[in-house]
Motif scaffolding. Structure first.
Motif, short mmCIF file in Angstrom:
data_model
loop_
_atom_site.label_atom_id
_atom_site.label_comp_id
_atom_site.label_asym_id
_atom_site.label_seq_id
_atom_site.Cartn_x
_atom_site.Cartn_y
_atom_site.Cartn_z
N HIS A 1 -3.60 8.78 5.90
CA HIS A 1 -3.67 7.32 6.03
C HIS A 1 -4.64 6.66 5.06
O HIS A 1 -5.15 5.58 5.35
CB HIS A 1 -3.97 6.91 7.47
N LYS A 2 -4.89 7.31 3.91
CA LYS A 2 -5.59 6.63 2.83
C LYS A 2 -4.63 5.61 2.26
O LYS A 2 -3.44 5.87 2.12
CB LYS A 2 -5.96 7.61 1.72
N LYS A 3 -5.15 4.45 1.90
CA LYS A 3 -4.30 3.40 1.38
C LYS A 3 -4.66 3.12 -0.08
O LYS A 3 -5.81 2.87 -0.40
CB LYS A 3 -4.43 2.14 2.22
N ASN B 1 0.83 -1.20 0.00
CA ASN B 1 0.00 0.00 0.00
C ASN B 1 0.86 1.26 0.00
O ASN B 1 1.89 1.31 0.67
CB ASN B 1 -0.89 0.05 1.25
N ASN B 2 0.41 2.27 -0.75
CA ASN B 2 0.89 3.62 -0.59
C ASN B 2 0.05 4.22 0.52
O ASN B 2 -1.19 4.15 0.46
CB ASN B 2 0.67 4.44 -1.86
N VAL B 3 0.65 4.79 1.53
CA VAL B 3 -0.12 5.37 2.63
C VAL B 3 0.14 6.87 2.64
O VAL B 3 1.26 7.33 2.80
CB VAL B 3 0.29 4.74 3.98
N SER B 4 -0.93 7.63 2.48
CA SER B 4 -0.80 9.08 2.44
C SER B 4 -0.75 9.64 3.86
O SER B 4 -0.83 8.91 4.85
CB SER B 4 -1.98 9.69 1.68
N HIS B 5 -0.62 10.96 3.95
CA HIS B 5 -0.57 11.62 5.25
C HIS B 5 -1.86 11.41 6.04
O HIS B 5 -1.85 11.29 7.26
CB HIS B 5 -0.31 13.12 5.06
#
Length: 96
Positions: free
Chosen positions: A22-24, A16-20
């Protein structure tokens, strides 16, 4: 099996790419694999292998056969290719 290292067996992995916030989002990591011609001294022939650049450093240190055995691989990946479907000519005895 396109992006797989012959020596280490490393392949493409997913995660997963996890954004600031915490969207995956799904993503993949590809292995840096190159095609390299390596000379086998004991068999006196060149072998073309797909190998990761990380494992290439190991090869320079240990050699191809030792490196593959250390990582639990088999040597069938570097054996010469056999012709499939071609049979040798049948030897016939001369008729009298």
């Amino acid at each position: 099996m396109a992006r797989t290292c012959v020596v280490t067996g490393k392949g493409t992995t997913a995660g997963n790419n996890v954004s600031h916030s915490h969207k995956k989002n799904r993503r993949i990591w590809k292995v840096n694999v190159i095609t390299k011609k390596i000379f086998l001294e004991d068999e006196n022939r060149w072998v073309r292998v797909k190998i990761s650049t990380r494992a290439l450093r190991t090869l320079r240190k240990k050699g191809l056969k030792v490196a593959i055995k250390d990582h639990g691989g088999d040597l069938s990946a570097i054996t010469p290719k056999k012709y499939v479907g071609i049979t040798p000519k049948a030897q016939t005895a001369p008729t009298a």
